[in-house]
Design a protein around this motif. Structure first.
Motif, PDB file in Angstrom:
ATOM      1  N   GLY A   1       0.823  -1.196   0.000  1.00 56.00           N
ATOM      2  CA  GLY A   1       0.000   0.000   0.000  1.00 56.00           C
ATOM      3  C   GLY A   1       0.862   1.254   0.000  1.00 56.00           C
ATOM      4  O   GLY A   1       2.094   1.182  -0.037  1.00 56.00           O
ATOM      5  N   LEU A   2       0.203   2.399   0.040  1.00 57.46           N
ATOM      6  CA  LEU A   2       0.921   3.681   0.058  1.00 57.46           C
ATOM      7  C   LEU A   2       1.303   4.037   1.491  1.00 57.46           C
ATOM      8  O   LEU A   2       0.498   3.884   2.409  1.00 57.46           O
TER       9      LEU A   2
ATOM     10  N   TYR B   1     -10.088   2.706  -2.580  1.00 52.53           N
ATOM     11  CA  TYR B   1      -9.486   3.130  -3.841  1.00 52.53           C
ATOM     12  C   TYR B   1      -9.196   1.880  -4.683  1.00 52.53           C
ATOM     13  O   TYR B   1      -8.988   0.791  -4.157  1.00 52.53           O
TER      14      TYR B   1
ATOM     15  N   GLN C   1      -6.473   0.752  -7.839  1.00 55.52           N
ATOM     16  CA  GLN C   1      -5.288   1.117  -8.604  1.00 55.52           C
ATOM     17  C   GLN C   1      -5.128   0.092  -9.713  1.00 55.52           C
ATOM     18  O   GLN C   1      -4.805  -1.073  -9.457  1.00 55.52           O
TER      19      GLN C   1
ATOM     20  N   ARG D   1      -1.055   2.409 -13.010  1.00 55.01           N
ATOM     21  CA  ARG D   1      -1.792   3.672 -13.067  1.00 55.01           C
ATOM     22  C   ARG D   1      -1.980   4.260 -11.676  1.00 55.01           C
ATOM     23  O   ARG D   1      -1.576   3.671 -10.682  1.00 55.01           O
ATOM     24  N   GLY D   2      -2.612   5.405 -11.636  1.00 53.26           N
ATOM     25  CA  GLY D   2      -2.826   6.096 -10.370  1.00 53.26           C
ATOM     26  C   GLY D   2      -3.996   5.530  -9.601  1.00 53.26           C
ATOM     27  O   GLY D   2      -4.516   4.452  -9.908  1.00 53.26           O
ATOM     28  N   LEU D   3      -4.416   6.267  -8.609  1.00 56.53           N
ATOM     29  CA  LEU D   3      -5.479   5.808  -7.720  1.00 56.53           C
ATOM     30  C   LEU D   3      -6.825   6.433  -8.080  1.00 56.53           C
ATOM     31  O   LEU D   3      -6.901   7.626  -8.358  1.00 56.53           O
TER      32      LEU D   3
ATOM     33  N   GLU E   1     -18.247   7.340  -5.630  1.00 62.34           N
ATOM     34  CA  GLU E   1     -17.600   8.266  -6.548  1.00 62.34           C
ATOM     35  C   GLU E   1     -17.728   7.837  -7.999  1.00 62.34           C
ATOM     36  O   GLU E   1     -17.693   8.666  -8.900  1.00 62.34           O
TER      37      GLU E   1
ATOM     38  N   PHE F   1      -5.682  -3.493  -7.923  1.00 60.51           N
ATOM     39  CA  PHE F   1      -5.183  -3.465  -6.551  1.00 60.51           C
ATOM     40  C   PHE F   1      -6.105  -2.550  -5.757  1.00 60.51           C
ATOM     41  O   PHE F   1      -6.236  -1.371  -6.083  1.00 60.51           O
TER      42      PHE F   1
ATOM     43  N   LEU G   1      -7.224  -0.660  -2.395  1.00 53.89           N
ATOM     44  CA  LEU G   1      -6.624  -0.083  -1.201  1.00 53.89           C
ATOM     45  C   LEU G   1      -7.686   0.559  -0.327  1.00 53.89           C
ATOM     46  O   LEU G   1      -8.543   1.297  -0.815  1.00 53.89           O
TER      47      LEU G   1
ATOM     48  N   PHE H   1      -2.964   4.321   4.530  1.00 52.35           N
ATOM     49  CA  PHE H   1      -3.423   3.238   3.672  1.00 52.35           C
ATOM     50  C   PHE H   1      -3.111   1.867   4.253  1.00 52.35           C
ATOM     51  O   PHE H   1      -2.105   1.679   4.945  1.00 52.35           O
ATOM     52  N   GLY H   2      -3.971   0.913   3.911  1.00 50.29           N
ATOM     53  CA  GLY H   2      -3.730  -0.468   4.244  1.00 50.29           C
ATOM     54  C   GLY H   2      -2.798  -1.119   3.239  1.00 50.29           C
ATOM     55  O   GLY H   2      -2.372  -0.481   2.271  1.00 50.29           O
ATOM     56  N   PRO H   3      -2.505  -2.410   3.453  1.00 55.62           N
ATOM     57  CA  PRO H   3      -1.553  -3.115   2.584  1.00 55.62           C
ATOM     58  C   PRO H   3      -2.114  -3.486   1.216  1.00 55.62           C
ATOM     59  O   PRO H   3      -1.355  -3.847   0.320  1.00 55.62           O
ATOM     60  N   GLY H   4      -3.421  -3.415   1.050  1.00 54.69           N
ATOM     61  CA  GLY H   4      -4.021  -3.669  -0.261  1.00 54.69           C
ATOM     62  C   GLY H   4      -4.426  -5.111  -0.486  1.00 54.69           C
ATOM     63  O   GLY H   4      -3.933  -6.034   0.163  1.00 54.69           O
TER      64      GLY H   4
ATOM     65  N   ARG I   1      -4.841  -7.634  -3.892  1.00 54.48           N
ATOM     66  CA  ARG I   1      -4.665  -7.816  -5.335  1.00 54.48           C
ATOM     67  C   ARG I   1      -5.764  -8.725  -5.842  1.00 54.48           C
ATOM     68  O   ARG I   1      -5.822  -9.888  -5.466  1.00 54.48           O
TER      69      ARG I   1
END
Lengths: 112, 112
Positions: free
Chosen positions: A43-44, B36, B38, B42-44, B59, B88, B90, B103-106, B108
């Protein structure tokens, strides 16, 4: 609306080189500014922040100064290490919606 | 100190199957919570955010939904996954609007 523009990567440097990753923003008012780092598969992590003009955020050898006159928040490090290889995101908090606006990220690769 | 957990860490699901991703935060109360996505390289993209139990703002209209059944629990769901849902995911929390996010670890997710 507010926006963040980061320099495109990837950025490839040799170990101990000087790092600059450019970030500029467009915003109404004076938003808080952030740099996040994302290591592969993770993560970030919040790297540093600045909440008002001329503030300097710093952490782990990284620095960034909130420049109101140039609407910039460039990330710098004097001597990068292989372990700094990651993707770096610049972000701001939109003062109207309180939502994060992220840049697209800049991949840094440091070679031994 | 505050910690944020996500599970599972990785998930491979066939198209059309349901989805449930969970995020929990420890060490704080009444956090703002965020989901979020990802996409690769690419971005978030902010999907959902919540300022309290049962309060969800979306959103991006899509086949995903979110719920907040408890103060520190945030769940992302889908009834039928699409290939385009791969990415991914998050989870993040903040003290409130205008505060930095952590942020959390995400997770996948690969949809096959």
């Amino acid at each position: 609306g507010d926006s963040v523009t980061q320099m495109e990567g990837p950025v490839t440097l040799s170990e101990e080189a000087f790092l600059t990753i450019n970030c500029t923003y467009t915003a109404t008012g004076y938003p808080s500014l952030f740099w996040y780092v994302q290591y592969p598969g993770e993560g970030l992590q919040l790297l540093l922040k600045a909440t008002k003009a001329d503030d300097k955020g710093s952490n782990k050898g990284f620095e960034a100064t909130y420049r109101k006159e140039t609407t910039s928040f460039h990330l710098e490090k004097g001597s990068v290490q292989v372990s700094d290889s990651a993707v770096y995101f610049c972000a701001l908090i939109d003062s109207g919606t309180y939502k994060y606006i992220f840049g697209t990220g800049t991949r840094l690769k440091v070679l031994a | 100190s505050q910690t944020i957990h996500q599970w599972p860490a990785t998930l491979v699901q066939p198209v059309g199957s349901p989805l449930s991703l969970e995020c929990t935060v420890e060490g704080t109360s009444n956090p703002n919570l965020y989901w979020y996505r990802q996409a690769a390289g690419r971005g978030l993209q902010l999907l959902f955010y919540s300022v309290g139990i049962g309060q969800i703002s979306s959103e991006v209209p899509q086949n995903l939904s979110a719920s907040r059944p408890q103060d520190r629990q945030f769940i992302l769901s889908s009834k039928k996954l699409l290939l385009s849902d791969s990415g991914f995911y998050l989870c993040a929390w903040s003290q409130g609007p205008g505060y930095e996010q952590y942020f959390g670890p995400g997770t996948r997710l690969t949809v096959t």
